[in-house]
Design a protein around this motif. Structure first.
Motif, PDB file in Angstrom:
ATOM      1  N   UNK A  10       0.838  -1.210   0.000  1.00 19.48           N
ATOM      2  CA  UNK A  10       0.000   0.000   0.000  1.00 19.48           C
ATOM      3  C   UNK A  10       0.865   1.249   0.000  1.00 19.48           C
ATOM      4  N   UNK A  11       1.914   1.236   0.834  1.00 23.75           N
ATOM      5  CA  UNK A  11       2.795   2.405   0.881  1.00 23.75           C
ATOM      6  C   UNK A  11       3.500   2.617  -0.461  1.00 23.75           C
ATOM      7  N   UNK A  12       3.908   1.543  -1.110  1.00 22.33           N
ATOM      8  CA  UNK A  12       4.534   1.673  -2.434  1.00 22.33           C
ATOM      9  C   UNK A  12       3.537   2.228  -3.445  1.00 22.33           C
ATOM     10  N   UNK A  13       2.278   1.823  -3.333  1.00 19.45           N
ATOM     11  CA  UNK A  13       1.259   2.352  -4.238  1.00 19.45           C
ATOM     12  C   UNK A  13       1.028   3.841  -3.976  1.00 19.45           C
ATOM     13  N   UNK A  14       1.067   4.249  -2.717  1.00 19.01           N
ATOM     14  CA  UNK A  14       0.950   5.676  -2.394  1.00 19.01           C
ATOM     15  C   UNK A  14       2.110   6.433  -3.032  1.00 19.01           C
ATOM     16  N   UNK A  15       3.313   5.894  -2.917  1.00 19.35           N
ATOM     17  CA  UNK A  15       4.479   6.557  -3.504  1.00 19.35           C
ATOM     18  C   UNK A  15       4.376   6.637  -5.022  1.00 19.35           C
ATOM     19  N   UNK A  16       3.877   5.600  -5.670  1.00 22.48           N
ATOM     20  CA  UNK A  16       3.686   5.640  -7.129  1.00 22.48           C
ATOM     21  C   UNK A  16       2.703   6.750  -7.501  1.00 22.48           C
ATOM     22  N   UNK A  17       1.625   6.855  -6.724  1.00 24.03           N
ATOM     23  CA  UNK A  17       0.629   7.912  -6.955  1.00 24.03           C
ATOM     24  C   UNK A  17       1.274   9.294  -6.789  1.00 24.03           C
ATOM     25  N   UNK A  18       2.125   9.427  -5.786  1.00 26.07           N
ATOM     26  CA  UNK A  18       2.780  10.715  -5.540  1.00 26.07           C
ATOM     27  C   UNK A  18       3.797  11.045  -6.630  1.00 26.07           C
ATOM     28  N   UNK A  19       4.516  10.052  -7.112  1.00 25.36           N
ATOM     29  CA  UNK A  19       5.469  10.312  -8.196  1.00 25.36           C
ATOM     30  C   UNK A  19       4.751  10.791  -9.445  1.00 25.36           C
ATOM     31  N   UNK A  20       3.554  10.297  -9.630  1.00 26.66           N
ATOM     32  CA  UNK A  20       2.767  10.666 -10.810  1.00 26.66           C
ATOM     33  C   UNK A  20       2.120  12.045 -10.650  1.00 26.66           C
ATOM     34  N   UNK A  21       1.608  12.352  -9.447  1.00 27.72           N
ATOM     35  CA  UNK A  21       0.813  13.571  -9.244  1.00 27.72           C
ATOM     36  C   UNK A  21       1.407  14.565  -8.246  1.00 27.72           C
ATOM     37  N   UNK A  22       2.494  14.240  -7.565  1.00 25.41           N
ATOM     38  CA  UNK A  22       3.164  15.069  -6.560  1.00 25.41           C
ATOM     39  C   UNK A  22       2.367  15.270  -5.269  1.00 25.41           C
ATOM     40  N   UNK A  23       1.038  15.252  -5.352  1.00 23.60           N
ATOM     41  CA  UNK A  23       0.210  15.402  -4.157  1.00 23.60           C
ATOM     42  C   UNK A  23      -1.070  14.598  -4.359  1.00 23.60           C
ATOM     43  N   UNK A  24      -1.599  14.064  -3.276  1.00 23.30           N
ATOM     44  CA  UNK A  24      -2.875  13.346  -3.336  1.00 23.30           C
ATOM     45  C   UNK A  24      -3.598  13.529  -2.010  1.00 23.30           C
ATOM     46  N   UNK A  25      -4.897  13.398  -2.040  1.00 27.53           N
ATOM     47  CA  UNK A  25      -5.688  13.624  -0.826  1.00 27.53           C
ATOM     48  C   UNK A  25      -5.921  12.316  -0.080  1.00 27.53           C
ATOM     49  N   UNK A  26      -6.196  12.455   1.205  1.00 29.16           N
ATOM     50  CA  UNK A  26      -6.547  11.290   2.021  1.00 29.16           C
ATOM     51  C   UNK A  26      -7.788  10.630   1.429  1.00 29.16           C
ATOM     52  N   UNK A  27      -8.737  11.440   0.974  1.00 25.86           N
ATOM     53  CA  UNK A  27      -9.971  10.895   0.404  1.00 25.86           C
ATOM     54  C   UNK A  27      -9.676  10.022  -0.824  1.00 25.86           C
ATOM     55  N   UNK A  28      -8.788  10.489  -1.705  1.00 23.87           N
ATOM     56  CA  UNK A  28      -8.435   9.689  -2.884  1.00 23.87           C
ATOM     57  C   UNK A  28      -7.816   8.360  -2.475  1.00 23.87           C
ATOM     58  N   UNK A  29      -6.960   8.394  -1.458  1.00 27.06           N
ATOM     59  CA  UNK A  29      -6.324   7.154  -1.000  1.00 27.06           C
ATOM     60  C   UNK A  29      -7.339   6.240  -0.324  1.00 27.06           C
TER      61      UNK A  29
END
Length: 83
Positions: A20-39
């Motif tokens: 899950x943490x790796x998936x969060x990091x992939x999302x961040x590399x793609x978008x630089x920021x993401x919301x708790x709601x999206x996660x």
């Protein structure tokens, strides 16, 4: 039966926290920021597991918590030192 949103991409087994943490990091590399709601939607879970993942990534220096979400760390700009 595992939820499809909460499974590893290459199998039908449930994701472990590190995945899950790796998936969060992939999302961040793609978008630089993401919301708790999206996660929360991505993992189909409440805000508490998401916040725990963010807190651990922050402790490791791999992400920074921001109000309502998380962002990828940015390197500090280098300033020339005065002589």
């Amino acid at each position: 039966m595992p939820n499809p949103k909460d499974t590893a991409a290459d199998s039908s087994t449930p994701m472990i926290p590190e995945q899950r943490r790796e998936q969060i990091l992939r999302q961040l590399r793609k978008h630089q920021v993401t919301s708790v709601h999206q996660l929360m939607e991505m993992f189909d879970c409440s805000h508490m597991p998401v916040r725990r993942h963010i807190a651990l990534l922050e402790q490791e220096g791999r992400a920074y918590s921001v109000p309502g979400g998380v962002r990828i760390p940015r390197p500090f700009p280098r300033h020339p030192t005065p002589h």
